[in-house]
Write a protein that holds these residues in place. Structure first.
Motif, PDB file in Angstrom:
ATOM      1  N   LEU A  26      -4.035  -2.467  10.505  1.00 40.24           N
ATOM      2  CA  LEU A  26      -3.866  -1.959   9.146  1.00 40.24           C
ATOM      3  C   LEU A  26      -4.760  -0.738   8.910  1.00 40.24           C
ATOM      4  CD1 LEU A  26      -3.567  -5.259   7.045  1.00 40.24           C
ATOM      5  CD2 LEU A  26      -1.732  -3.709   7.799  1.00 40.24           C
ATOM      6  N   ASN A  27      -5.954  -0.727   9.522  1.00 41.91           N
ATOM      7  CA  ASN A  27      -6.812   0.468   9.457  1.00 41.91           C
ATOM      8  C   ASN A  27      -6.080   1.670  10.052  1.00 41.91           C
ATOM      9  OD1 ASN A  27      -9.025  -0.858   8.309  1.00 41.91           O
ATOM     10  ND2 ASN A  27     -10.072  -1.149  10.253  1.00 41.91           N
ATOM     11  N   ALA A  28      -5.403   1.457  11.173  1.00 51.22           N
ATOM     12  CA  ALA A  28      -4.674   2.542  11.834  1.00 51.22           C
ATOM     13  C   ALA A  28      -3.528   3.049  10.962  1.00 51.22           C
ATOM     14  CB  ALA A  28      -4.143   2.078  13.185  1.00 51.22           C
ATOM     15  N   ALA A  29      -2.813   2.142  10.309  1.00 53.12           N
ATOM     16  CA  ALA A  29      -1.725   2.547   9.412  1.00 53.12           C
ATOM     17  C   ALA A  29      -2.279   3.356   8.242  1.00 53.12           C
ATOM     18  CB  ALA A  29      -0.960   1.325   8.910  1.00 53.12           C
ATOM     19  N   ALA A  30      -3.419   2.926   7.700  1.00 53.96           N
ATOM     20  CA  ALA A  30      -4.048   3.645   6.585  1.00 53.96           C
ATOM     21  C   ALA A  30      -4.520   5.035   7.029  1.00 53.96           C
ATOM     22  CB  ALA A  30      -5.217   2.831   6.024  1.00 53.96           C
ATOM     23  N   ALA A  31      -5.090   5.125   8.215  1.00 50.42           N
ATOM     24  CA  ALA A  31      -5.569   6.417   8.725  1.00 50.42           C
ATOM     25  C   ALA A  31      -4.418   7.400   8.922  1.00 50.42           C
ATOM     26  CB  ALA A  31      -6.328   6.214  10.039  1.00 50.42           C
TER      27      ALA A  31
END
Length: 180
Positions: A72-77
Motif C-alpha cells: 500500500l505504501n508503494a501504491a501511495a508513492a
C-alpha cells in the motif's frame, strides 16, 4: 456526534502540536510559514508518525488500529508522484487508473477501503488534521473494515507536497507485505 468530532479534532491537534518546533511569530500571533522539507532518509519516520497519529485517532473513535503495508505504501508513492506530474490532486492516475487499479498493480491482495489525498505545504500531521475536519475523508480514515495503511508523498523543489494515504482490508495471503 459533535462530541466525538471534537474529541477526534483535539487528538489530532495534540499530535500536530507535538511535531512542531517553536518558530518566529508573525504580527498576527501565528507562526511565520516555513517550508517543511522531507528527505528520503526519513521516509520510515514520517510513515510511522502518520501511522501513530491515525491509530490514535481511530482508537479515540473506538475503531481498531491499522498497520503499515509495504504494498500500500508503494501504491501511495506511485500516485503521489503521478498527481505531481498531472499537477492536480485527484484520485485518477494519468493513465486513467483508479485507487483499486493501483493497489492491484502492486500486488495487494486485500480489499481497498479508501484513499485520501492532498496537495499542500503542510506537515503530515497538519494534513491529517485537515482530513479529519472533512466528513468524507474522516469517514475513510475511520473505516472499521480497514486493517492496513499505506502512506507516501512526493515533494516538489518548491516545497509543495502531494500526500496519499491508502487504507485496505488485509487478507491472510498478503501477510508477507506487512511492515514490522
Amino acid at each position: 456526534m459533535l462530541k466525538l468530532s471534537y474529541k477526534i479534532l483535539m487528538v489530532v491537534m495534540l499530535l500536530a502540536s507535538c511535531s512542531s518546533d517553536l518558530s518566529t511569530m508573525g504580527p498576527d500571533g501565528k507562526p511565520l510559514p516555513k517550508i517543511y522539507r522531507l528527505s528520503m532518509q526519513k521516509t520510515a519516520e514520517v510513515q510511522f508518525r502518520m501511522l501513530d497519529a491515525v491509530n490514535a485517532l481511530r482508537s479515540s473513535s473506538g475503531v481498531g488500529e491499522v498497520s503499515l503495508n509495504s504494498r500500500l505504501n508503494a501504491a501511495a508513492a506511485t500516485h503521489s508522484r503521478d498527481m505531481y506530474i498531472q499537477n492536480r490532486p485527484w484520485h485518477f492516475g494519468s493513465d486513467g487508473s483508479s485507487p483499486l487499479d493501483r493497489v492491484r498493480r502492486v500486488g495487494y491482495l486485500g480489499q481497498l477501503s479508501g484513499e485520501v489525498i492532498s496537495e499542500t505545504y503542510e506537515t503530515e500531521l497538519e494534513t491529517l488534521s485537515a482530513w479529519v475536519k472533512n466528513e468524507n475523508t474522516r469517514r475513510v480514515l475511520l473505516d472499521s473494515n480497514a486493517k492496513e495503511l499505506g502512506f507516501s508523498w512526493h515533494q516538489e523543489t518548491s516545497g509543495k507536497i502531494w500526500w496519499v494515504l491508502v487504507l485496505g482490508e488485509n487478507s491472510l495471503s498478503d501477510e508477507v507485505s506487512r511492515v514490522e
